[in-house]
Design an enzyme around this catalytic site. Structure first.
Site, PDB file in Angstrom:
ATOM      1  N   HIS A  92       0.861  -1.139   0.048  1.00  0.00           N
ATOM      2  CA  HIS A  92       0.061   0.190  -0.005  1.00  0.00           C
ATOM      3  C   HIS A  92       0.899   1.232   0.014  1.00  0.00           C
ATOM      4  CE1 HIS A  92      -2.757   3.120   1.416  1.00  0.00           C
ATOM      5  NE2 HIS A  92      -3.719   2.433   0.913  1.00  0.00           N
ATOM      6  N   GLU A 165      -3.809   1.838  -7.418  1.00  0.00           N
ATOM      7  CA  GLU A 165      -4.204   3.146  -6.470  1.00  0.00           C
ATOM      8  C   GLU A 165      -3.411   4.439  -7.053  1.00  0.00           C
ATOM      9  OE1 GLU A 165      -6.497   1.496  -2.902  1.00  0.00           O
ATOM     10  OE2 GLU A 165      -4.408   1.513  -2.416  1.00  0.00           O
TER      11      GLU A 165
END
Ligand code: PGA
Length: 246
Positions: A92, A165
């Site tokens: 992430h 993302e």
């Protein structure tokens, strides 16, 4: 479609986590989809044992790149597997920027997850500067290269989730348009096909300021398999609105 709730460190109370989970279990409209909730580590076990049967999966937000050893504060993929975790987010952007995680570490985490039979959810994405400098493909290539290499060294043939993302879209309310996402997804599919020596199933997710309105606008993208949702996954009604939006 796959909907992954990334609660980050926002859902601090176990009581609140369980009450969200209860609502999710009762929600009929969720049965047609794969719903994964990624809570804080200490909440996983009580959530997994909260009810006898649940169609909602519990995922992890991270794992160690090591299998076992003197790594204070780290959690092994084997431990996650033993308590019943079936998927885990790695790479992430918050881990990459705040905890200085490298592409190599992300790849090692993927290796640990594969060995533990946990589906990896690999996050990739460019910063705003890289986006404006038109360096997205180069950045994604660097982020994916070692992951694909590590997978190539195993006989893993199952499922790999890749969450695209854009860093500039995470928690900002700024979102790329459907054409841009379609192009990036095609690039990821072409690249992973080229690098993939195993017959893997690759599913693409989008993440970054997803809400019901945004989800509705990109659900038609044929290469999209689901969403990784941060802020809007903390409120049950907002999360449900994303799942049911059409
Ligand atoms: P956001 O977060 O939905 O709050 O933008 C997404 C993520 O960080 O995975």
């Amino acid at each position: 479609m796959i909907y992954i709730a990334n609660w980050k460190m926002n859902m601090v109370s176990l009581k609140k986590a369980l009450s969200f989970y209860d609502e999710a279990i009762k929600e009929d409209t969720f049965h047609d989809h794969t719903i994964v909730i990624c809570p804080s580590f200490p909440h996983m076990y009580p959530m997994l044992h909260h009810t006898e049967t649940s169609t909602i999966f519990i995922g992890a937000q991270d794992c160690s790149e090591h299998e076992t050893g003197a790594f204070t504060g780290q959690v092994s993929a084997r431990t996650l597997a033993e308590i019943g975790i079936t998927s885990c987010i790695v790479g992430h952007s918050e881990r990459r920027s705040y905890f200085h995680e490298t592409d190599e570490q992300v790849a090692l985490k993927v290796k640990q997850l594969i060995a533990a039979s946990i589906t990896p959810i690999v996050c990739i994405g460019e910063t705003e500067k890289e986006f404006t400098d038109k360096k997205t493909a180069a950045v994604l290539e660097t982020q994916l290269e070692q992951v694909m290499r590590v997978i190539g060294q195993t006989n893993y043939t199952k499922h790999l989730l890749i969450a695209y993302e854009p860093v500039w879209a995470i928690g900002t309310g700024k979102v790329p348009d459907a054409t841009y996402i379609t192009e990036i997804f095609q690039w990821i599919l072409d690249y992973t096909k080229k690098k993939n020596t195993n017959p893997l199933t690759i599913s693409l997710l989008y993440g970054g300021s997803v809400d019901a309105q945004m989800a509705k606008q990109i659900k038609h993208i044929s290469t999209l398999s689901g969403f990784l949702i941060g802020g809007a996954s903390l409120d049950f009604q907002k999360f449900k609105n994303i799942v049911v939006s059409e």
